[in-house]
Design a protein around this motif. Structure first.
Motif, PDB file in Angstrom:
ATOM      1  N   ALA A   1       0.815  -1.215   0.000  1.00 58.04           N
ATOM      2  CA  ALA A   1       0.000   0.000   0.000  1.00 58.04           C
ATOM      3  C   ALA A   1       0.853   1.272   0.000  1.00 58.04           C
ATOM      4  O   ALA A   1       0.323   2.365  -0.172  1.00 58.04           O
ATOM      5  CB  ALA A   1      -0.930  -0.004   1.211  1.00 58.04           C
TER       6      ALA A   1
ATOM      7  N   LEU B   1      -9.496   0.542  -4.508  1.00 54.01           N
ATOM      8  CA  LEU B   1      -8.423   0.793  -5.471  1.00 54.01           C
ATOM      9  C   LEU B   1      -7.472  -0.389  -5.485  1.00 54.01           C
ATOM     10  O   LEU B   1      -7.287  -1.063  -4.472  1.00 54.01           O
ATOM     11  CB  LEU B   1      -7.630   2.058  -5.103  1.00 54.01           C
ATOM     12  CG  LEU B   1      -8.364   3.387  -5.135  1.00 54.01           C
ATOM     13  CD1 LEU B   1      -7.460   4.501  -4.618  1.00 54.01           C
ATOM     14  CD2 LEU B   1      -8.852   3.703  -6.533  1.00 54.01           C
ATOM     15  N   GLU B   2      -6.856  -0.609  -6.652  1.00 50.79           N
ATOM     16  CA  GLU B   2      -5.800  -1.616  -6.771  1.00 50.79           C
ATOM     17  C   GLU B   2      -4.683  -1.010  -7.596  1.00 50.79           C
ATOM     18  O   GLU B   2      -4.905  -0.121  -8.405  1.00 50.79           O
ATOM     19  CB  GLU B   2      -6.316  -2.914  -7.392  1.00 50.79           C
ATOM     20  CG  GLU B   2      -6.837  -2.761  -8.812  1.00 50.79           C
ATOM     21  CD  GLU B   2      -7.490  -4.021  -9.348  1.00 50.79           C
ATOM     22  OE1 GLU B   2      -7.717  -4.973  -8.587  1.00 50.79           O
ATOM     23  OE2 GLU B   2      -7.790  -4.042 -10.553  1.00 50.79           O
ATOM     24  N   TYR B   3      -3.483  -1.502  -7.383  1.00 49.92           N
ATOM     25  CA  TYR B   3      -2.299  -0.948  -8.045  1.00 49.92           C
ATOM     26  C   TYR B   3      -1.997  -1.724  -9.310  1.00 49.92           C
ATOM     27  O   TYR B   3      -1.953  -2.950  -9.307  1.00 49.92           O
ATOM     28  CB  TYR B   3      -1.107  -1.023  -7.083  1.00 49.92           C
ATOM     29  CG  TYR B   3       0.134  -0.358  -7.616  1.00 49.92           C
ATOM     30  CD1 TYR B   3       0.246   1.025  -7.628  1.00 49.92           C
ATOM     31  CD2 TYR B   3       1.187  -1.114  -8.108  1.00 49.92           C
ATOM     32  CE1 TYR B   3       1.386   1.644  -8.108  1.00 49.92           C
ATOM     33  CE2 TYR B   3       2.335  -0.497  -8.591  1.00 49.92           C
ATOM     34  CZ  TYR B   3       2.423   0.881  -8.586  1.00 49.92           C
ATOM     35  OH  TYR B   3       3.549   1.485  -9.057  1.00 49.92           O
TER      36      TYR B   3
ATOM     37  N   GLN C   1     -11.869  -2.657  -0.109  1.00 50.40           N
ATOM     38  CA  GLN C   1     -10.853  -2.071  -0.977  1.00 50.40           C
ATOM     39  C   GLN C   1     -11.497  -1.549  -2.255  1.00 50.40           C
ATOM     40  O   GLN C   1     -12.226  -2.275  -2.933  1.00 50.40           O
ATOM     41  CB  GLN C   1      -9.778  -3.117  -1.311  1.00 50.40           C
ATOM     42  CG  GLN C   1      -8.626  -2.552  -2.101  1.00 50.40           C
ATOM     43  CD  GLN C   1      -7.487  -3.553  -2.254  1.00 50.40           C
ATOM     44  OE1 GLN C   1      -7.443  -4.579  -1.580  1.00 50.40           O
ATOM     45  NE2 GLN C   1      -6.559  -3.238  -3.139  1.00 50.40           N
TER      46      GLN C   1
ATOM     47  N   ASN D   1       2.453  11.641  -7.963  1.00 48.42           N
ATOM     48  CA  ASN D   1       2.541  10.275  -7.431  1.00 48.42           C
ATOM     49  C   ASN D   1       3.990   9.828  -7.287  1.00 48.42           C
ATOM     50  O   ASN D   1       4.337   8.704  -7.608  1.00 48.42           O
ATOM     51  CB  ASN D   1       1.764   9.293  -8.292  1.00 48.42           C
ATOM     52  CG  ASN D   1       0.279   9.431  -8.104  1.00 48.42           C
ATOM     53  OD1 ASN D   1      -0.179   9.861  -7.046  1.00 48.42           O
ATOM     54  ND2 ASN D   1      -0.492   9.099  -9.108  1.00 48.42           N
TER      55      ASN D   1
ATOM     56  N   ASN E   1      -0.075   2.900 -11.441  1.00 48.63           N
ATOM     57  CA  ASN E   1      -1.200   3.733 -11.031  1.00 48.63           C
ATOM     58  C   ASN E   1      -2.148   2.957 -10.136  1.00 48.63           C
ATOM     59  O   ASN E   1      -2.316   1.750 -10.285  1.00 48.63           O
ATOM     60  CB  ASN E   1      -1.986   4.200 -12.262  1.00 48.63           C
ATOM     61  CG  ASN E   1      -1.189   5.107 -13.144  1.00 48.63           C
ATOM     62  OD1 ASN E   1      -0.800   6.184 -12.733  1.00 48.63           O
ATOM     63  ND2 ASN E   1      -0.926   4.670 -14.366  1.00 48.63           N
ATOM     64  N   TRP E   2      -2.800   3.683  -9.230  1.00 46.65           N
ATOM     65  CA  TRP E   2      -3.901   3.138  -8.452  1.00 46.65           C
ATOM     66  C   TRP E   2      -5.154   3.385  -9.260  1.00 46.65           C
ATOM     67  O   TRP E   2      -5.436   4.512  -9.664  1.00 46.65           O
ATOM     68  CB  TRP E   2      -3.984   3.830  -7.089  1.00 46.65           C
ATOM     69  CG  TRP E   2      -2.883   3.418  -6.162  1.00 46.65           C
ATOM     70  CD1 TRP E   2      -1.706   4.077  -5.929  1.00 46.65           C
ATOM     71  CD2 TRP E   2      -2.834   2.234  -5.372  1.00 46.65           C
ATOM     72  NE1 TRP E   2      -0.943   3.379  -5.036  1.00 46.65           N
ATOM     73  CE2 TRP E   2      -1.620   2.234  -4.670  1.00 46.65           C
ATOM     74  CE3 TRP E   2      -3.706   1.161  -5.182  1.00 46.65           C
ATOM     75  CZ2 TRP E   2      -1.241   1.217  -3.795  1.00 46.65           C
ATOM     76  CZ3 TRP E   2      -3.338   0.143  -4.307  1.00 46.65           C
ATOM     77  CH2 TRP E   2      -2.120   0.180  -3.625  1.00 46.65           C
TER      78      TRP E   2
END
Length: 141
Positions: A21, A61-63, A59, A30, A79-80
């Protein structure tokens, strides 16, 4: 070495639980956290000790890394994105800069043999737009 992604972290290990995270946090463009992974592991444990826990069902958002496996911990460039966003297709072709001269020649030979280069052979629009010594636009030749 890039920071591990969420699926690579042990959620029961305080030093890994939140490591994923700490990639690409919001801020100026970023930008990366300019700290080593060992320090980020200590920060992850600190969050753990404060009672933070991950709830996957919450959750949002994911990366998505920009280049699978190609990121460095000092230059995370992914990016998220909203959870469920399709990941871009993985690029599996090698860079021609990684090939030797003989390998590049073989690649060109194979592309010619397969017809992949046929549409490029007689196209004048592929020639660079360059001036020739002693000429200018509109000059009679």
């Amino acid at each position: 070495m890039p920071l591990p992604l969420q699926h690579e972290c042990d959620p029961n290990d305080p030093e890994q639980a939140f490591l994923w995270a700490l990639i690409g946090l919001p801020g100026p463009r970023n930008g990366p956290l300019l700290v080593p992974q060992q320090v980020l592991g200590k920060w992850s444990k600190h969050l753990w000790d404060l009672g933070f826990r991950h709830h996957p069902e919450e959750q949002t958002l994911e990366y998505h890394p920009s280049v699978p496996g190609g990121e460095h911990w000092l230059a995370q460039s992914g990016n998220w994105v909203p959870v469920g966003t399709p990941k871009p297709a993985a690029m599996t072709a090698p860079s021609v800069t990684d090939l030797s001269l003989d390998e590049r020649r073989e690649l060109v030979r194979q592309l010619q043999a397969s017809g992949e280069l046929a549409h490029l052979i007689d196209r004048r629009d592929l020639a660079p737009d360059v001036a020739h010594d002693g000429t200018f636009e509109g000059e009679a030749g």
